[in-house]
Design a protein around this motif. Structure first.
Motif, short mmCIF file in Angstrom:
data_model
loop_
_atom_site.label_atom_id
_atom_site.label_comp_id
_atom_site.label_asym_id
_atom_site.label_seq_id
_atom_site.Cartn_x
_atom_site.Cartn_y
_atom_site.Cartn_z
N LYS A 1 -25.95 10.61 13.02
CA LYS A 1 -26.51 11.93 12.70
C LYS A 1 -25.63 13.04 13.26
CE LYS A 1 -29.80 14.54 11.08
NZ LYS A 1 -30.03 14.67 9.65
N ALA B 1 -30.05 0.69 18.71
CA ALA B 1 -30.24 1.16 17.34
C ALA B 1 -30.41 2.68 17.32
CB ALA B 1 -31.45 0.47 16.72
N GLN B 2 -31.15 3.22 18.27
CA GLN B 2 -31.36 4.66 18.33
C GLN B 2 -30.05 5.39 18.63
OE1 GLN B 2 -33.89 6.17 21.46
NE2 GLN B 2 -34.43 7.97 20.25
N GLU C 1 -27.04 4.37 17.90
CA GLU C 1 -26.21 4.30 16.69
C GLU C 1 -26.70 5.29 15.64
OE1 GLU C 1 -26.36 0.21 15.55
OE2 GLU C 1 -24.95 -0.40 17.11
N ARG C 2 -28.01 5.38 15.46
CA ARG C 2 -28.58 6.30 14.49
C ARG C 2 -28.27 7.75 14.88
NH1 ARG C 2 -33.04 9.12 14.67
NH2 ARG C 2 -33.91 7.96 16.41
N LEU C 3 -28.43 8.08 16.15
CA LEU C 3 -28.15 9.44 16.60
C LEU C 3 -26.67 9.77 16.53
CD1 LEU C 3 -30.63 9.69 19.59
CD2 LEU C 3 -30.85 10.76 17.35
N PRO D 1 -33.84 -1.67 20.58
CA PRO D 1 -34.17 -0.39 19.95
C PRO D 1 -33.36 0.78 20.52
CG PRO D 1 -36.09 -1.30 21.10
CD PRO D 1 -34.98 -2.29 21.20
N ARG D 2 -32.98 0.68 21.77
CA ARG D 2 -32.17 1.76 22.36
C ARG D 2 -30.79 1.80 21.72
NH1 ARG D 2 -33.06 -0.32 28.27
NH2 ARG D 2 -32.73 -2.15 27.00
#
Length: 77
Positions: free
Chosen positions: A43, A35-36, A38-40, A32-33
């Protein structure tokens, strides 16, 4: 895995543990880290693009304003 804590949301914890095990067994588990991050990162890139577009629009409007003020000043004289 540890047993979910007892409480009113125990069913959610059990469902989460079940899905997590299923993903790990399938080899599709994503940290999850990661994924976070990559998402950030995506953004931030999107926001930088929006900022660049905004700066470009402001520069165009500033140029237009200067031209308009100059023309009005010339007409007034």
């Amino acid at each position: 895995m540890t047993a979910p804590p007892p409480g009113p949301y125990q069913h959610l914890a059990e469902e989460f543990e079940r899905r997590l095990r299923t993903l790990q067994e399938a080899g599709e588990f994503v940290d999850p880290r990661v994924a976070q991050v990559e998402r950030l990162t995506a953004k931030v890139a999107e926001l930088k693009e929006r900022l660049a577009q905004r700066d470009e629009a402001i520069a165009e409007l500033t140029t237009f304003k200067e031209l308009a003020v100059s023309r009005l000043s010339t007409q007034y004289d």
